[in-house]
Design a protein around this motif. Structure first.
Motif, mmCIF file in Angstrom:
data_model
loop_
_atom_site.group_PDB
_atom_site.id
_atom_site.type_symbol
_atom_site.label_atom_id
_atom_site.label_comp_id
_atom_site.label_asym_id
_atom_site.label_seq_id
_atom_site.Cartn_x
_atom_site.Cartn_y
_atom_site.Cartn_z
ATOM 1 N N VAL A 125 0.834 -1.203 0.000
ATOM 2 C CA VAL A 125 0.000 0.000 0.000
ATOM 3 C C VAL A 125 0.871 1.257 0.000
ATOM 4 O O VAL A 125 0.360 2.367 -0.126
ATOM 5 N N ARG A 126 2.186 1.071 0.158
ATOM 6 C CA ARG A 126 3.131 2.202 0.075
ATOM 7 C C ARG A 126 4.431 1.687 -0.529
ATOM 8 O O ARG A 126 4.940 0.631 -0.137
ATOM 9 N N THR A 127 4.934 2.409 -1.517
ATOM 10 C CA THR A 127 6.202 2.053 -2.174
ATOM 11 C C THR A 127 7.053 3.313 -2.293
ATOM 12 O O THR A 127 6.541 4.438 -2.194
ATOM 13 N N PRO A 128 8.374 3.146 -2.492
ATOM 14 C CA PRO A 128 9.252 4.329 -2.601
ATOM 15 C C PRO A 128 8.865 5.206 -3.798
ATOM 16 O O PRO A 128 8.480 4.702 -4.855
ATOM 17 N N ASN A 129 8.980 6.503 -3.593
ATOM 18 C CA ASN A 129 8.675 7.448 -4.676
ATOM 19 C C ASN A 129 9.972 7.776 -5.418
ATOM 20 O O ASN A 129 10.629 8.782 -5.151
ATOM 21 N N ILE A 130 10.349 6.886 -6.328
ATOM 22 C CA ILE A 130 11.579 7.052 -7.120
ATOM 23 C C ILE A 130 11.188 7.152 -8.587
ATOM 24 O O ILE A 130 10.587 6.217 -9.124
ATOM 25 N N PRO A 131 11.465 8.265 -9.222
ATOM 26 C CA PRO A 131 11.073 8.418 -10.634
ATOM 27 C C PRO A 131 11.628 7.285 -11.499
ATOM 28 O O PRO A 131 12.777 6.889 -11.371
ATOM 29 N N GLY A 132 10.753 6.719 -12.329
ATOM 30 C CA GLY A 132 11.151 5.657 -13.249
ATOM 31 C C GLY A 132 11.070 4.268 -12.667
ATOM 32 O O GLY A 132 11.234 3.283 -13.389
ATOM 33 N N LEU A 133 10.829 4.162 -11.340
ATOM 34 C CA LEU A 133 10.722 2.844 -10.707
ATOM 35 C C LEU A 133 9.324 2.662 -10.099
ATOM 36 O O LEU A 133 8.763 3.615 -9.538
ATOM 37 N N SER A 134 8.776 1.460 -10.192
ATOM 38 C CA SER A 134 7.483 1.161 -9.559
ATOM 39 C C SER A 134 7.470 -0.295 -9.098
ATOM 40 O O SER A 134 8.172 -1.141 -9.655
ATOM 41 N N TRP A 135 6.691 -0.541 -8.055
ATOM 42 C CA TRP A 135 6.597 -1.879 -7.462
ATOM 43 C C TRP A 135 5.132 -2.253 -7.309
ATOM 44 O O TRP A 135 4.274 -1.403 -7.047
ATOM 45 N N ASN A 136 4.876 -3.518 -7.492
ATOM 46 C CA ASN A 136 3.527 -4.053 -7.287
ATOM 47 C C ASN A 136 3.685 -5.462 -6.727
ATOM 48 O O ASN A 136 4.405 -6.278 -7.297
ATOM 49 N N ALA A 137 3.081 -5.750 -5.578
ATOM 50 C CA ALA A 137 3.250 -7.082 -4.980
ATOM 51 C C ALA A 137 2.045 -7.442 -4.121
ATOM 52 O O ALA A 137 1.312 -6.570 -3.644
ATOM 53 N N GLY A 138 1.870 -8.733 -3.910
ATOM 54 C CA GLY A 138 0.786 -9.235 -3.067
ATOM 55 C C GLY A 138 0.832 -10.749 -2.996
ATOM 56 O O GLY A 138 1.609 -11.396 -3.698
ATOM 57 N N GLY A 139 0.024 -11.307 -2.136
ATOM 58 C CA GLY A 139 -0.025 -12.760 -1.987
ATOM 59 C C GLY A 139 -0.780 -13.139 -0.732
ATOM 60 O O GLY A 139 -1.679 -12.418 -0.299
ATOM 61 N N ARG A 140 -0.378 -14.254 -0.134
ATOM 62 C CA ARG A 140 -1.029 -14.740 1.073
ATOM 63 C C ARG A 140 -0.026 -14.814 2.221
ATOM 64 O O ARG A 140 1.183 -14.838 1.984
ATOM 65 N N TYR A 141 -0.538 -14.853 3.451
ATOM 66 C CA TYR A 141 0.324 -14.998 4.627
ATOM 67 C C TYR A 141 -0.320 -15.981 5.590
ATOM 68 O O TYR A 141 -1.519 -16.275 5.508
ATOM 69 N N HIS A 142 0.500 -16.463 6.513
ATOM 70 C CA HIS A 142 0.011 -17.394 7.529
ATOM 71 C C HIS A 142 0.765 -17.146 8.840
ATOM 72 O O HIS A 142 1.969 -16.917 8.827
ATOM 73 N N ILE A 143 0.015 -17.188 9.961
ATOM 74 C CA ILE A 143 0.615 -17.001 11.291
ATOM 75 C C ILE A 143 0.443 -18.291 12.078
ATOM 76 O O ILE A 143 -0.651 -18.876 12.097
ATOM 77 N N GLU A 144 1.520 -18.727 12.726
ATOM 78 C CA GLU A 144 1.472 -19.935 13.553
ATOM 79 C C GLU A 144 1.984 -19.643 14.960
ATOM 80 O O GLU A 144 2.956 -18.904 15.122
ATOM 81 N N PHE A 145 1.305 -20.251 15.955
ATOM 82 C CA PHE A 145 1.742 -20.199 17.350
ATOM 83 C C PHE A 145 1.860 -21.645 17.831
ATOM 84 O O PHE A 145 0.945 -22.182 18.446
ATOM 85 N N PRO A 146 2.984 -22.304 17.562
ATOM 86 C CA PRO A 146 3.109 -23.729 17.897
ATOM 87 C C PRO A 146 2.980 -24.031 19.383
ATOM 88 O O PRO A 146 2.542 -25.120 19.757
ATOM 89 N N ASP A 147 3.321 -23.080 20.266
ATOM 90 C CA ASP A 147 3.240 -23.301 21.708
ATOM 91 C C ASP A 147 2.090 -22.535 22.347
ATOM 92 O O ASP A 147 2.051 -22.361 23.563
ATOM 93 N N GLY A 148 1.161 -22.039 21.531
ATOM 94 C CA GLY A 148 0.016 -21.294 22.042
ATOM 95 C C GLY A 148 0.152 -19.807 21.779
ATOM 96 O O GLY A 148 1.257 -19.291 21.598
ATOM 97 N N PRO A 149 -0.978 -19.087 21.754
ATOM 98 C CA PRO A 149 -0.970 -17.655 21.415
ATOM 99 C C PRO A 149 -0.278 -16.760 22.438
ATOM 100 O O PRO A 149 -0.032 -15.594 22.159
#
Length: 198
Positions: A135-159
Motif C-alpha cells: 500500500v506504500r512504495t518508494p517514490n523514485i522516478p522511473g521505478l514502480s513496485w507491485n506485490a501481493g499474496g497470502r500470509y500465515h501465522i502460527e503459534f506452535p506453543d500457544g498464542p
C-alpha cells in the motif's frame, strides 16, 4: 269421511287415530331430546404445536466458518466462540523481513494492519490466514513496485508464546520499460505484548 284399507274394508277410526298418535309421539321425543354437540373434538393441548415453534426463525440462524478470510471484505463470523464473550485484542511485536525489515507493535492481529518498513508499507487482511499487498512504495522516478499474496501465522506453543508470520506470493518491479518478477517469501517473529490501542 270414511277411510278404507287396501281391501276396501272400512278402517276403524281408533286405528287411524293411533297411527297419528304414534307419529306425533315420535316427533315430540325427537324434538325434546338434547341436541348433539357437533363441534369437532379438539386435540389435547400437549399435542398442539404453535406455528411459531414449528417454523424456525431465519434471523436466529447464523452461518459461521473457520475458513481463512478471503479478503478485507470477508466479514463472516468465525465459529469458535460463537455466543461467547469476544476475545480481547491480541497485540504482538512483529520483527523481521529481509529486504525492508520491520520492528513494530501491532495492536490487534485479528484486524487489518500495516507493516511499515522504511521503504514499503504492506497491508495484511487480519487473522491467522489472509492476504497481503503493498500500500506504500518508494517514490523514485522511473521505478514502480507491485506485490501481493497470502500470509500465515502460527503459534506452535500457544498464542501467549512467540509465533511466526510467513508470506508467500510475489510481485513485479518495473524500471522504465523493463520489468522483473520478485518472490514474496518473508518471515517475521511475533511476541505477545500488553494490549494497546491502534
Amino acid at each position: 269421511m270414511n277411510m278404507h284399507d287396501e281391501h276396501g274394508h272400512p278402517m276403524r277410526k281408533h286405528a287411524v287415530v293411533s297411527a297419528f298418535a304414534i307419529a306425533f309421539a315420535l316427533l315430540a321425543v325427537a324434538a325434546c331430546s338434547p341436541e348433539r354437540d357437533h363441534t369437532p373434538i379438539a386435540a389435547p393441548s400437549s399435542a398442539r404445536t404453535p406455528a411459531s415453534a414449528a417454523i424456525p426463525d431465519a434471523a436466529d440462524e447464523r452461518t459461521c466458518t473457520n475458513e481463512p478470510r478471503t479478503d478485507e471484505n470477508d466479514k463472516r463470523p468465525r465459529c469458535e466462540g460463537m455466543g461467547a464473550t469476544p476475545p480481547a485484542a491480541r497485540a504482538y511485536r512483529v520483527v523481521g523481513g529481509s529486504g525492508d525489515p520491520v520492528d513494530q507493535v501491532v495492536c490487534d492481529i485479528d484486524e487489518t494492519f500495516v507493516l511499515d518498513g522504511k521503504l514499503f508499507g504492506t497491508e495484511l487482511s487480519g487473522g491467522v490466514d489472509g492476504t497481503y499487498r503493498f500500500v506504500r512504495t518508494p517514490n523514485i522516478p522511473g521505478l514502480s513496485w507491485n506485490a501481493g499474496g497470502r500470509y500465515h501465522i502460527e503459534f506452535p506453543d500457544g498464542p501467549d508464546k512467540s509465533g511466526t508470520l510467513t508470506t508467500e506470493g510475489g510481485g513485479t518491479t518495473t524500471a522504465g520499460t523493463t520489468s522483473r518478477e520478485t518472490a514474496g517469501g518473508e518471515r517475521f517473529t511475533l511476541t505477545l505484548v500488553e494490549a494497546c490501542a491502534p
